[in-house]
Design an enzyme around this catalytic site. Structure first.
Site, PDB file in Angstrom:
ATOM      1  N   ASP A  72       0.875  -1.155   0.000  1.00 24.76           N
ATOM      2  CA  ASP A  72       0.000   0.000   0.000  1.00 24.76           C
ATOM      3  C   ASP A  72       0.922   1.217   0.000  1.00 24.76           C
ATOM      4  O   ASP A  72       2.095   1.116   0.334  1.00 24.76           O
ATOM      5  CB  ASP A  72      -0.929  -0.030   1.222  1.00 24.76           C
ATOM      6  CG  ASP A  72      -2.172   0.830   0.971  1.00 24.76           C
ATOM      7  OD1 ASP A  72      -3.197   0.583   1.619  1.00 24.76           O
ATOM      8  OD2 ASP A  72      -2.090   1.733   0.106  1.00 24.76           O
TER       9      ASP A  72
HETATM   10  C1  GLC Z   1      -4.231   4.269  -0.221  1.00 25.84           C
HETATM   11  C2  GLC Z   1      -5.167   3.085  -0.076  1.00 25.84           C
HETATM   12  C3  GLC Z   1      -5.133   2.136  -1.241  1.00 25.84           C
HETATM   13  C4  GLC Z   1      -4.880   2.920  -2.513  1.00 25.84           C
HETATM   14  C5  GLC Z   1      -3.461   3.475  -2.424  1.00 25.84           C
HETATM   15  C6  GLC Z   1      -3.144   4.392  -3.613  1.00 25.84           C
HETATM   16  O1  GLC Z   1      -3.654   4.591   1.007  1.00 25.84           O
HETATM   17  O2  GLC Z   1      -5.089   2.336   1.147  1.00 25.84           O
HETATM   18  O3  GLC Z   1      -6.385   1.438  -1.287  1.00 25.84           O
HETATM   19  O4  GLC Z   1      -5.015   2.086  -3.651  1.00 25.84           O
HETATM   20  O5  GLC Z   1      -3.211   4.168  -1.212  1.00 25.84           O
HETATM   21  O6  GLC Z   1      -3.924   5.553  -3.540  1.00 25.84           O
END
Ligand code: GLC
Length: 729
Positions: free
Chosen positions: A224
């Site tokens: 993430d």
């Molecule tokens: C965010 C989310 C994830 C997302 C990523 C990119 O923190 O947890 O679901 O795809 O970062 O934005």
């Protein structure tokens, strides 16, 4: 291929080049992969990047949220969702879409529940798989997320989910296992949180031992955004791609290679997966010319899926559908300013949104309107409903109430909404609620209204589908994928969420959602699987056949009502007693059938033996031996047919400490016990059979006590033979 890369190129390849791209090594034939959020639409950012929906993104379609389309229980429509959003992704040169989210709705207050499908792992896994298959069928990679136990938003960057092995396997890993094995997503995203003390980005056992080795996952694991603590440790653990770019990871990896804490072979494993991922993306780009995106198609799809997802929860005196000839009053700000999507990385910057009132007007439906409340000001106005045949209160949460990054403070609707309902419902001749929220809300005034309908977060076009159902053009066929409890304190997780939130104890174990409420006989307001229709269905001819160790269950459904409609049939299983506690019912599968009035269709479920796999407390899988009960039903607590079947699964090992009762119901084992032990004891006690009034106490004995009841009658050889024979079956 990796041999051609220099060490420098390899290290750069495993961390993003910016917010949304992987590193290109053009001179070695490796292009950059472009990715974008999210599960409900393309949050494509051209210049400023962020992972929270803070900066602008280009104008794209805002689709209905996972938490409402899951209520359609329509696998084909989830596949189609992937296709439609995938075509828009292709039109924007997006190689990978960061979705779907398949986390379990463990805590009804979780801020991101609008981005997830269900409280049940089978629903989450099966629907997520269909989305992935549809998306990848048009040549866009899916990235299933957030692996794993990311079930709260509060302090998610360091929240430690404490969960036992069996629960991890049977509940939280299960949706990802189904997606990986049935849909083969090109990528999987690990979550921010810890599981049992280890950050997911550094969790070798889950990322490598289970995901890559046991499940044979061949795609890439991506972090993430900002979830990596140490790039070298995460590389050792099986995390292939860190996102987004990082200022310090290059040196961290370089140093770890030099001091030997990271082997180059571990780096190479990630590089190999990255290369095949990049190559796969490059191949898919050739498909782009096969598809073209059309906003009209996206709009039609949104209308169709929402009309199949809206859940009719209550319909006393047939409040719904509304009739054109009735004198209608529509009350509520949300009817003109829709609450149609959630906040955070799934947020879509779209141009406009069709409101509930817009659609009524567009279709020349006469109604009067009163704002009733103003969410941002938390104010309420007096409404006199007395002269209207029907009053429909259109309610919802504030945009800022449901988002990534924090959990909801309450399950209540906004204070101004409840005040309006308290002041006005009793003055209505006939009243209904139309609810636009990302998840469960408590409804203290539900008993004062005739109709309740749940429309979720329908996206920018979804209100067309909502009006289709409200006005009776389409019969509602949505069913709840999450239990609606009467009050917050009833929630399974209520006690475990009163904490400093650094650790979240999953004390309820496998008893999540309906498995808890049904087992504890806590009557919810509306149960999992509940949903009414404007027509009626009749089930008949249910049969079960055993083919090898699989079960084929067939049955017929007939539409005996006056309107065309669709019906979701559920198949629940009740396991034979196992050494682990288990809820009475667990969902095994579901299917949706479209039936014109008077039409009848034959439907089939094929249950493979491995679908019945469970885990013991040590996380060891097995399929319990014994008699299974399969319940065919149209909702959790209804029952259209009950069928039984035996599985010659794994029996528990028997020792001399095993209780007689543990084997007494197992016909084969009981015969062996009677032959080797019971017969001899009856002779010794000059009896023909065990007296009825003594049976319970005999069954309560461990085998060694039973064998010792008559001195010298059961020899050591007898005991040895007994155990051998009992463990052979
Ligand atoms: C965010 C989310 C994830 C997302 C990523 C990119 O923190 O947890 O679901 O795809 O970062 O934005």
């Amino acid at each position: 291929m990796k041999e051609k890369l220099t060490l420098d190129e390899k290290i750069r390849l495993v961390t993003g080049s910016d917010w949304w791209r992987t590193v290109a090594v053009e001179e070695k034939g490796l292009s950059s992969v472009f990715m974008s959020d999210g599960p409900h639409g393309l949050r494509v950012q051209i210049d400023s990047g962020d992972h929270l929906g803070l900066n602008k993104s280009i104008n794209t379609v805002c689709y209905p949220a996972e938490s409402i389309i899951s209520s359609s229980f329509n696998k084909e429509l989830l596949f189609k969702y992937g296709e439609v959003i995938g075509k828009e992704a292709l039109s924007l040169s997006v190689d990978m879409l960061l979705g779907p989210g398949v986390n379990i709705k463990r805590n009804p207050k979780c801020g991101r529940n609008f981005e997830y499908y269900a409280e049940d792992p089978v629903v989450s896994g099966k629907l997520g798989s269909e989305f992935i298959k549809g998306l990848q069928s048009v040549g866009v990679s899916a990235c299933v997320k957030h692996f794993v136990c990311n079930n709260t938003e509060n302090k998610r960057n360091y929240s430690d989910s404490r969960v036992n092995e069996r629960t991890l396997r049977e509940v939280y890993l299960k949706p990802f296992e189904i997606c990986v094995k049935e849909a083969h997503p090109d990528a999987l995203m690990c979550s921010y949180n810890l599981v049992n003390g280890t950050y997911m980005s550094e969790n070798k056992r889950l990322l490598t031992d289970i995901l890559k080795k046991e499940w044979r996952y061949s795609g890439i694991v991506v972090s993430d955004w900002g979830a990596v603590k140490s790039r070298s440790v995460s590389l050792r653990s099986g995390l292939d791609l860190e996102m987004p770019y990082s200022e310090c990871s290059y040196n961290d990896v370089k140093k770890a290679l030099e001091d030997g804490s990271l082997r180059e072979s571990d780096l190479d494993k990630a590089v190999e997966r990255m290369i095949s991922f990049i190559k796969k993306s490059e191949e898919k780009r050739s498909k782009r010319t096969l598809y073209s995106f059309s906003r009209d198609e996206a709009r039609e799809y949104s209308r169709e899926v929402v009309s199949e997802s809206v859940v009719l929860l209550k319909n006393k005196e047939n409040f719904f559908p509304l009739k054109r000839e009735e004198k209608l009053l529509i009350v509520g700000e949300v009817a003109k300013k829709p609450h149609y999507q959630g906040g955070g990385s799934a947020h879509i910057d779209n141009d406009s949104v069709l409101s509930f009132c817009d659609i009524l007007k567009e279709r020349n439906i006469n109604f009067d309107y009163k704002e009733g409340y103003i969410l941002e000001k938390n104010t309420t106005e007096d409404v006199d409903p007395s002269s209207y045949d029907k009053v429909l209160f259109v309610v919802g949460n504030k945009k800022s109430d449901e988002s990534e990054g924090f959990d909801r403070d309450t399950l209540s609707l906004p204070e101004c909404v409840n005040t309006l309902l308290e002041n006005t419902l009793k003055k209505c001749k006939s009243s209904g609620l139309l609810i636009f929220t990302g998840g469960v809300v408590t409804l203290p005034f539900e008993k004062n209204c005739n109709g309740v309908m749940y429309a979720g977060l329908p996206g920018e076009y979804g209100c067309e589908g909502v009006v289709d159902v409200v006005m009776g053009d389409v019969s509602p066929s949505g069913k709840l994928t999450e239990t609606w409890i009467k009050k917050e304190e009833d929630a399974t997780t209520y006690l475990s969420c009163i904490s400093n939130e650094k650790t979240v104890e999953y004390n309820e174990g496998v008893f999540v959602g309906y498995k808890y409420y049904e087992s504890k006989n806590i009557k919810p307001l509306f149960e999992f699987g509940h949903g009414l229709s404007y027509t009626k269905f009749k089930y008949s001819n249910a049969k079960i056949e055993k083919e090898n160790d699989n079960f084929k269950i067939t049955f017929k459904i007939k539409n005996i009502g006056k309107m065309d409609g669709k019906e979701t049939a559920f198949l629940f299983v009740t396991y034979p007693l196992t050494s682990e506690p288990r809820s009475y019912k667990s969902l095994l599968d579901f299917t949706k059938v479209s039936l014109k009035t008077g039409e009848e269709k034959e439907v089939m479920f094929l249950i493979k033996k491995e679908d019945l796999t469970v885990y013991n407390e040590d996380g060891k899988e097995y399929i319990p031996f014994g008699e299974y009960t399969f319940t065919l039903s149209s909702s959790l607590s209804s029952s259209e047919a009950v069928l039984k079947g035996e599985i010659d699964g794994k029996r528990d090992e028997v020792t001399l400490f095993t209780l007689v009762d543990d084997i007494w119901n197992d016909k084969e084992r009981r015969q062996i016990l009677e032959e080797i032990v019971i017969k001899k004891l009856l002779v010794a006690f000059r009896m023909n059979e065990i007296p009825e009034d003594k049976k319970k106490i005999i069954l309560s004995l461990p085998l060694y006590s039973l064998c010792g009841l008559a001195k010298g009658v059961i020899s050591e050889e007898d005991k040895k033979l007994l155990l051998e024979r009992l463990n052979e079956v």
